[in-house]
Scaffold this active site. Structure first.
Site, PDB file in Angstrom:
ATOM      1  N   TYR A 144     -39.677  30.802 -36.789  1.00 40.99           N
ATOM      2  CA  TYR A 144     -38.763  29.909 -37.513  1.00 40.99           C
ATOM      3  C   TYR A 144     -37.749  30.687 -38.359  1.00 40.99           C
ATOM      4  CZ  TYR A 144     -41.237  25.625 -36.143  1.00 40.99           C
ATOM      5  OH  TYR A 144     -41.768  24.562 -35.439  1.00 40.99           O
ATOM      6  N   LYS A 189     -47.938  21.444 -31.965  1.00 39.08           N
ATOM      7  CA  LYS A 189     -48.166  21.862 -33.347  1.00 39.08           C
ATOM      8  C   LYS A 189     -49.548  21.398 -33.817  1.00 39.08           C
ATOM      9  CE  LYS A 189     -43.177  21.666 -34.331  1.00 39.08           C
ATOM     10  NZ  LYS A 189     -42.115  21.161 -35.250  1.00 39.08           N
ATOM     11  N   HIS A 218     -42.946  21.595 -30.534  1.00 40.97           N
ATOM     12  CA  HIS A 218     -41.740  22.421 -30.576  1.00 40.97           C
ATOM     13  C   HIS A 218     -41.264  22.682 -29.158  1.00 40.97           C
ATOM     14  CE1 HIS A 218     -39.014  25.801 -31.324  1.00 40.97           C
ATOM     15  NE2 HIS A 218     -39.574  26.336 -30.254  1.00 40.97           N
ATOM     16  N   GLU A 266     -38.273  33.330 -27.552  1.00 44.74           N
ATOM     17  CA  GLU A 266     -39.535  32.704 -27.973  1.00 44.74           C
ATOM     18  C   GLU A 266     -40.667  32.999 -26.987  1.00 44.74           C
ATOM     19  OE1 GLU A 266     -37.380  29.136 -30.553  1.00 44.74           O
ATOM     20  OE2 GLU A 266     -38.494  28.582 -28.753  1.00 44.74           O
ATOM     21  N   ASN A 291     -43.924  16.520 -36.571  1.00 44.56           N
ATOM     22  CA  ASN A 291     -43.272  16.007 -35.354  1.00 44.56           C
ATOM     23  C   ASN A 291     -43.864  16.550 -34.052  1.00 44.56           C
ATOM     24  OD1 ASN A 291     -42.112  18.513 -35.385  1.00 44.56           O
ATOM     25  ND2 ASN A 291     -40.005  17.803 -35.685  1.00 44.56           N
TER      26      ASN A 291
END
Ligand code: DAT
Ligand code: MG
Length: 149
Positions: free
Chosen positions: A49, A9, A115, A126, A112
């Site tokens: 998402y 990310k 992913h 995905e 965080n």
């Protein structure tokens, strides 16, 4: 052979963790078959998402993932989907075990670092969402007989 989608990310990119994260999956014995640094469009972020659309954190999550470049990756290997999630650690970095990526480098749930697909179905969808088939390289590392019995 199983494949999964992983994405470093914007916080992981900004903090200089690209090499460290790739190193962990390489060292484990998994095979990198897709890799690109890219800016994420709002459309892609909202699709990726989509399952969280109704959650209160959704707008912030989309804002965050589109805020800077992301490293999108596809990794291949036996059991890679579940194993990659174990290497990532729990969603909240404060409760993620030390030794995991989130446990070692993160503090906030909204920062965080990485992913990872959570199941075979999401891995498949995905990968198809983020990569064309031409962008994926099928190859057999020559070390594989030393990784797999
Ligand atoms: P994971 O990324 O571990 O699969 P998830 O799919 O439940 O976690 O949520 C996707 C992302 O959304 C997560 O990495 C960070 C963000 N998120 C989840 N729960 C949140 C919360 N309670 N507050 C803020 N952000 C949250
Ligand atoms: Mg998830």
């Amino acid at each position: 052979m199983e494949r999964t989608f992983l994405a470093i990310k914007p916080d992981g990119v900004q903090r200089g963790l690209i090499g460290e994260i790739i190193r962990r999956y390489e060292a484990k014995g998994f095979t990198l078959v897709g890799l690109k640094l890219m800016n994420v469009s709002r459309e892609l972020a909202e699709k990726h998402y989509g399952v969280h659309k109704e959650k209160p954190f959704f707008p912030g999550l989309v804002e965050f993932i589109t805020s800077g470049p992301v490293v999108a990756m596809v990794w291949e290997g036996e059991g890679v989907i579940a194993s990659a999630r174990k290497i990532i650690g729990a969603t909240n970095p404060l409760t993620a075990e030390p030794g995991t990526i989130r446990g070692d480098y993160g503090v906030s749930i909204g920062r965080n670092i990485i992913h990872g697909s959570d199941a075979p179905e999401t891995a498949q969808s995905e990968i198809a969402l983020w990569f064309t088939s031409e962008e994926l390289a099928s190859w057999q590392p020559t070390i594989n007989p030393w990784v797999y019995e």
